[in-house]
Design a protein around this motif. Structure first.
Motif, short mmCIF file in Angstrom:
data_model
loop_
_atom_site.label_atom_id
_atom_site.label_comp_id
_atom_site.label_asym_id
_atom_site.label_seq_id
_atom_site.Cartn_x
_atom_site.Cartn_y
_atom_site.Cartn_z
N THR A 1 25.20 -16.77 61.72
CA THR A 1 26.61 -17.10 61.90
C THR A 1 26.92 -18.56 61.63
O THR A 1 28.04 -18.90 61.25
CB THR A 1 27.06 -16.69 63.31
OG1 THR A 1 28.48 -16.77 63.39
CG2 THR A 1 26.43 -17.59 64.38
N ARG A 2 25.93 -19.46 61.79
CA ARG A 2 26.19 -20.89 61.56
C ARG A 2 26.46 -21.17 60.08
O ARG A 2 27.01 -22.23 59.73
CB ARG A 2 25.03 -21.74 62.08
CG ARG A 2 25.35 -23.22 62.18
CD ARG A 2 24.32 -23.98 62.97
NE ARG A 2 24.50 -25.43 62.91
CZ ARG A 2 25.31 -26.14 63.69
NH1 ARG A 2 26.02 -25.52 64.60
NH2 ARG A 2 25.40 -27.45 63.56
N GLY B 1 31.44 -23.73 63.93
CA GLY B 1 30.01 -23.45 63.93
C GLY B 1 29.64 -21.99 63.94
O GLY B 1 28.45 -21.66 64.02
N HIS B 2 30.59 -21.07 63.85
CA HIS B 2 30.25 -19.65 63.85
C HIS B 2 31.43 -18.80 63.37
O HIS B 2 32.58 -19.23 63.39
CB HIS B 2 29.82 -19.19 65.26
CG HIS B 2 30.94 -19.16 66.26
ND1 HIS B 2 31.45 -20.29 66.84
CD2 HIS B 2 31.65 -18.13 66.78
CE1 HIS B 2 32.42 -19.98 67.68
NE2 HIS B 2 32.58 -18.66 67.66
N ASP C 1 29.74 -22.67 58.06
CA ASP C 1 30.02 -24.02 57.56
C ASP C 1 29.61 -24.19 56.10
O ASP C 1 29.92 -25.23 55.50
CB ASP C 1 29.32 -25.06 58.43
CG ASP C 1 29.89 -25.12 59.84
OD1 ASP C 1 31.06 -24.75 60.01
OD2 ASP C 1 29.16 -25.52 60.77
N TYR D 1 22.55 -26.65 59.10
CA TYR D 1 22.27 -25.29 59.57
C TYR D 1 21.45 -25.29 60.85
O TYR D 1 21.67 -24.47 61.73
CB TYR D 1 21.53 -24.50 58.48
CG TYR D 1 21.04 -23.16 58.99
CD1 TYR D 1 21.94 -22.16 59.34
CD2 TYR D 1 19.68 -22.92 59.15
CE1 TYR D 1 21.50 -20.94 59.83
CE2 TYR D 1 19.23 -21.70 59.64
CZ TYR D 1 20.14 -20.72 59.97
OH TYR D 1 19.70 -19.52 60.47
N GLN D 2 20.51 -26.22 60.97
CA GLN D 2 19.61 -26.22 62.12
C GLN D 2 19.45 -27.64 62.64
O GLN D 2 19.67 -28.61 61.91
CB GLN D 2 18.25 -25.64 61.74
CG GLN D 2 17.55 -26.35 60.60
CD GLN D 2 16.38 -25.57 60.06
OE1 GLN D 2 15.98 -24.56 60.63
NE2 GLN D 2 15.80 -26.03 58.96
#
Length: 571
Positions: free
Chosen positions: A277-278, A51-52, A281, A421-422
């Motif tokens: 940073t995400r 995730g980062h 992925d 992403y969110q």
């Protein structure tokens, strides 16, 4: 003379190849090593983490805590933070040259700072704290002692996490580019390449994967000519970097794709904000990683990837194969010190005019740039534009479930192999009535599609529906959490004589909604317990004088279930 002329011809080509992507120019020799031991890294900038991206340098401390940590340059301590996750005990130093340095996973601060922070923790009655300071409160000189190294926060072992940030943007920069004394003359190692049909979503195909071997200084697949049934092909590379005097592996700094000698696209991992940073992925083939464990960094940008690391040179990373010709492919893989490895192979279309396998129509397609909605009598959710990185063929399944504690079936929403992403808000309608006495204990439970992980979120009611936010797709159900947290005393019992003890500690845990809060009181006054993972502990100090005392500990989970323990002890 002829040999000299040939060398002069080659050198400009090499220099040009190295400068295809814009190179940042950071001050050299301004920042010193934050420790007084040689720099050996356990982790570097741009490494691929869940995730980062890893956006700092993890400096080894010989497996120990307690090394003195020093300011990398003159400035002032502008912030500290303390948490049982992330950087643990951290210090932020703002410098007058436009940069901020960060020091994470510290054990303790220097005495003056430690005393000030402890006072604020008792004022706020919170061990977890985040404080900002004015420039005149804690000024520091270059090399000044600021803390002891430790192993706090989310960390596998003792080390110091060190970052150099742009103060204005707060973006961590690649610390390997600032001239620190780190030895590295080893080029990256390349393991595999992957070929993708760029006319289709990355989540609706399986790439063709080839292992590569190093021959005469160049990495090559076993077959010199690779074929793919696609009009356009894109590439991914699995590679790792290495440095002198350490067995650890590190991330790649830069890659460039060439088609028939012409540079097409490249990426460079340097200036990445925490709000970006995400996108790791989307920079990688997440689906293949979940299936195989192999991380492929993509030399093309997915539609929903907003990561600003790509440079379109003569193309966007999609190589057009409709000409039916053989394309000579080169991929340059480079680390931050200029050490470079090359991958070379040829590629062509395997079956001109034929439809690629798996190109079947999708009944419910969702897109990266649209607001995607799904709803039926039991499930409602929508994904805002930019939540998906590429289009998906959304599949839904209702799996009957009537075990005790379940108030719905299990609803399978696509697959956890599709990253987001969110977060999105999920609403579920219980299939069975929830008693009034349990309505405030309702949770939504998410399980990984592969059964490897569980997330639980306390739900809120909206009419007959319950809702909660999640950051991943998967299998969801409505359940209740009526079990209070588990609290296990490690070194105290009622009536203990702790005159010779150095601390009091407990192991805490909660199987469903997790530990939300804890509070300790000594003789009716708040007492500061620190936290490391599942252990909370108090180290004896002036807040517990000699004599008889009563300790009350209250631990609360995510839906309000509480466990209370009371102990009488002597100090």
């Amino acid at each position: 003379m002829r040999k000299l002329f040939l060398v002069l011809l080659v050198i400009p080509q090499f220099v040009f190849a190295q400068q295809l992507l814009p190179q940042p120019h950071y001050p050299q020799g301004v920042f010193r090593d934050p420790l007084n031991i040689p720099i050996l890294l356990a982790g570097g900038y741009g490494e691929l983490r869940p995730g980062h991206f890893h956006e700092g340098l993890d400096i080894k401390t010989n497996g120990k805590i307690g090394y003195t940590v020093h300011a990398a340059a003159a400035g002032y301590i502008s912030r500290i933070s303390i948490s049982n996750t992330g950087f643990g005990h951290a210090i932020y130093i703002t410098h007058p040259n436009g940069y901020t340095t960060v020091y994470g996973h510290l054990h303790r601060y220097c005495p003056e700072l430690e005393k000030y922070v402890k006072q604020k923790q008792y004022e706020q009655q919170s061990w977890k704290i985040n404080l900002s300071f004015s420039p005149g409160l804690f000024p520091v000189k270059k090399g000044q002692f600021i803390a002891w190294s430790g192993s706090t926060g989310s960390v596998a072992g003792p080390h110091v996490h060190f970052e150099i940030r742009n103060t204005r943007s707060e973006h961590p920069l690649n610390g390997l580019l600032f001239g620190l004394d780190i030895k590295d003359n080893i080029p990256p190692a390349v393991y595999r390449i992957a070929l993708y049909d760029r006319t289709r979503s990355i989540y609706q195909q399986d790439p063709e994967i080839y292992t590569v071997r190093r021959e005469n200084g160049v990495y090559k697949p076993a077959r010199p000519l690779l074929t793919i049934n696609a009009d356009e092909v894109g590439f991914g590379v699995q590679a790792l970097d290495h440095q002198n005097n350490t067995s650890n592996s590190f991330g790649i700094y830069e890659e460039i794709l060439y088609d028939n000698g012409v540079p097409q696209i490249g990426f460079q991992l340097n200036d990445i904000g925490y709000e970006e940073t995400r996108y790791v992925d989307a920079h990688t083939d997440y689906k293949t990683y979940k299936e195989t464990g192999h991380h492929f960094e993509l030399l093309f940008s997915l539609p929903g990837n907003k990561l600003p690391v790509y440079h379109d040179l003569q193309g966007n990373g999609s190589v057009d194969l409709t000409d039916g010709k053989v394309h000579h492919i080169k991929i340059a893989v480079r680390d931050a010190y200029g050490n470079t490895s090359e991958v070379r192979f040829d590629v062509k279309r395997s079956a001109p005019g034929e439809t690629p396998p798996g190109s079947t129509p999708c009944a419910n397609e969702m897109y990266a740039d649209s607001r995607d909605i799904f709803e039926n009598n039991q499930v409602q959710f929508f994904l805002d534009p930019g939540t998906l990185y590429d289009s998906i063929c959304f599949k839904y399944k209702d799996i009957p479930e009537d075990r005790p504690g379940y108030y719905s079936d299990v609803y399978q929403l696509a697959s956890s192999d599709i990253p987001l992403y969110q977060p999105f808000t999920l609403q579920l309608k219980p299939a069975r009535p929830v008693p009034d006495s349990l309505k405030d204990k309702v949770v939504i439970v998410r399980r990984d599609s592969r059964g490897s992980g569980v997330n639980v979120a306390a739900a809120t009611w909206q009419g007959d529906w319950v809702k909660a936010a999640f950051g991943d797709l998967g299998d969801f159900s409505v359940q209740v959490d009526v079990v209070p947290p588990v609290v296990r005393a490690l070194d105290i019992h009622d009536g203990s004589d702790l005159s010779k003890a150095s601390r009091i500690s407990f192991r805490v845990g909660d199987a469903k909604s997790g530990i939300a809060a804890y509070r300790a009181e000594l003789d009716g006054e708040w007492l500061m317990f620190a936290r490391k993972g599942s252990t909370i502990y108090y180290t004896f100090d002036e807040h517990c004088p000699s004599g008889q005392h009563i300790l009350k500990l209250t631990v609360t989970d995510g839906v309000g279930n509480q466990t209370v323990r009371v102990y009488h002890f002597k100090r």
